[in-house]
Design an enzyme around this catalytic site. Structure first.
Site, PDB file in Angstrom:
ATOM      1  N   SER A   1       0.861  -1.189   0.000  1.00  0.00           N
ATOM      2  CA  SER A   1       0.000   0.000   0.000  1.00  0.00           C
ATOM      3  C   SER A   1       0.892   1.231   0.000  1.00  0.00           C
ATOM      4  O   SER A   1       2.040   1.178   0.472  1.00  0.00           O
ATOM      5  CB  SER A   1      -0.885   0.017   1.258  1.00  0.00           C
ATOM      6  OG  SER A   1      -1.549   1.260   1.405  1.00  0.00           O
TER       7      SER A   1
ATOM      8  N   TYR B   1      -1.332  -0.960  10.392  1.00  0.00           N
ATOM      9  CA  TYR B   1      -1.500  -1.178   8.954  1.00  0.00           C
ATOM     10  C   TYR B   1      -0.302  -0.631   8.182  1.00  0.00           C
ATOM     11  O   TYR B   1       0.274  -1.328   7.332  1.00  0.00           O
ATOM     12  CB  TYR B   1      -2.792  -0.520   8.474  1.00  0.00           C
ATOM     13  CG  TYR B   1      -3.069  -0.713   7.003  1.00  0.00           C
ATOM     14  CD1 TYR B   1      -3.584  -1.912   6.532  1.00  0.00           C
ATOM     15  CD2 TYR B   1      -2.817   0.305   6.090  1.00  0.00           C
ATOM     16  CE1 TYR B   1      -3.841  -2.103   5.183  1.00  0.00           C
ATOM     17  CE2 TYR B   1      -3.069   0.133   4.743  1.00  0.00           C
ATOM     18  CZ  TYR B   1      -3.581  -1.072   4.286  1.00  0.00           C
ATOM     19  OH  TYR B   1      -3.826  -1.252   2.947  1.00  0.00           O
TER      20      TYR B   1
END
Length: 264
Positions: A151, A167
């Site tokens: 990401s 995350y």
């Protein structure tokens, strides 16, 4: 050997792909890309009902699609997934590590159990499945493609209001995992690469997009929009096919240019 046509380089006929987190969102989009190029597809996620619907959608598009329910945060499920895919499909030429979780909390208040949940699925699960697939098929065959979904959150810190410490950390780890695995497994002709999506209209991002506003989120990208239901198809097929056979250990941001603005 004479150079192949571009159509043949991108052709995945005869290949088998395993996609985790494949029942919706980015995973299902990538399954479409691989299946449309000729690959047989095995989908996995936790919920059988979602998988059944996703497989039916792919089959309606003429794709050979099957599914296995598994929780890739659990080692026994992850190993079972690899073994059952090999038993049922006879091969795993392409592995897409996409299953993921997030958790919103300020760093000073972040629960340890939530940290463990995110890291177990987003990093540990990727390692266990890649190792199992490589040992069971790719290393003996001296061939394989592994695509890890990272990401742009793994490239930079986030604004404080996003509160996604675990995350972001996990996605940074995925990029490091990709670099190192590519260096080790190149001798087996296994290509390992990562994709770093930006903001897409997925279920995982829906809460954040709703709270911040879709227009505001899109305004951070030079292209002025969020990712759609076809924006990951091209890079997925490049990494999975012989068109990308000399690419390994790399990551590419698919984010409308957000990472350029952030200086990644």
């Amino acid at each position: 050997m004479s150079a192949r046509s571009i159509q043949k380089l991108f052709d995945l006929s005869g290949k088998t792909a395993l996609i985790t987190g494949g029942s919706r969102g980015l995973g299902l989009q990538m399954a479409h890309a691989l299946g449309e190029a000729g690959a047989r597809v095995m989908l996995s996620s936790r919920k059988a009902e979602d998988l059944e619907q996703a497989a039916a959608e792919l089959q309606a598009a003429g794709i050979d699609a099957r599914w296995i329910a598994a929780d890739c945060s659990k080692e026994e499920d992850t190993r079972r997934l690899a073994d059952q895919t090999l038993e049922r499909m006879g091969a795993i030429d392409i592995l897409v590590n996409n299953a993921g979780a997030s958790w919103g909390a300020a760093a000073e208040d972040h629960p340890v159990e939530a940290w463990d949940k995110v890291m177990n699925l987003n990093v540990r699960g990727y390692f266990i499945l890649a190792q199992q697939v490589a040992r069971g098929y790719m290393i003996p065959k001296k061939s394989g493609r592994i695509i890890n979904i990272a990401s742009i959150a793994g490239l930079n810190g986030n604004p404080p209001e996003m509160r996604t410490l675990a995350y972001n950390t996990s996605k940074s780890a995925v990029i490091g995992f990709t670099h190192t695995l590519a260096a080790e497994w190149g001798r087996y002709n296994i290509n390992v690469n990562a994709i770093c999506p930006g903001f897409f209209m997925t279920k995982m991002a829906a809460g954040l997009i709703k709270s911040m506003g879709e227009e505001k989120m899109a305004s951070h990208a030079p292209l002025g929009r969020l990712g759609d239901d076809e924006d990951l198809k091209g890079i997925t097929l490049l990494y999975a096919s012989d068109a990308g056979k000399h690419i390994t250990g790399q990551w590419l941001a698919v984010d409308g240019g957000v990472s350029v603005v952030l200086g990644a």
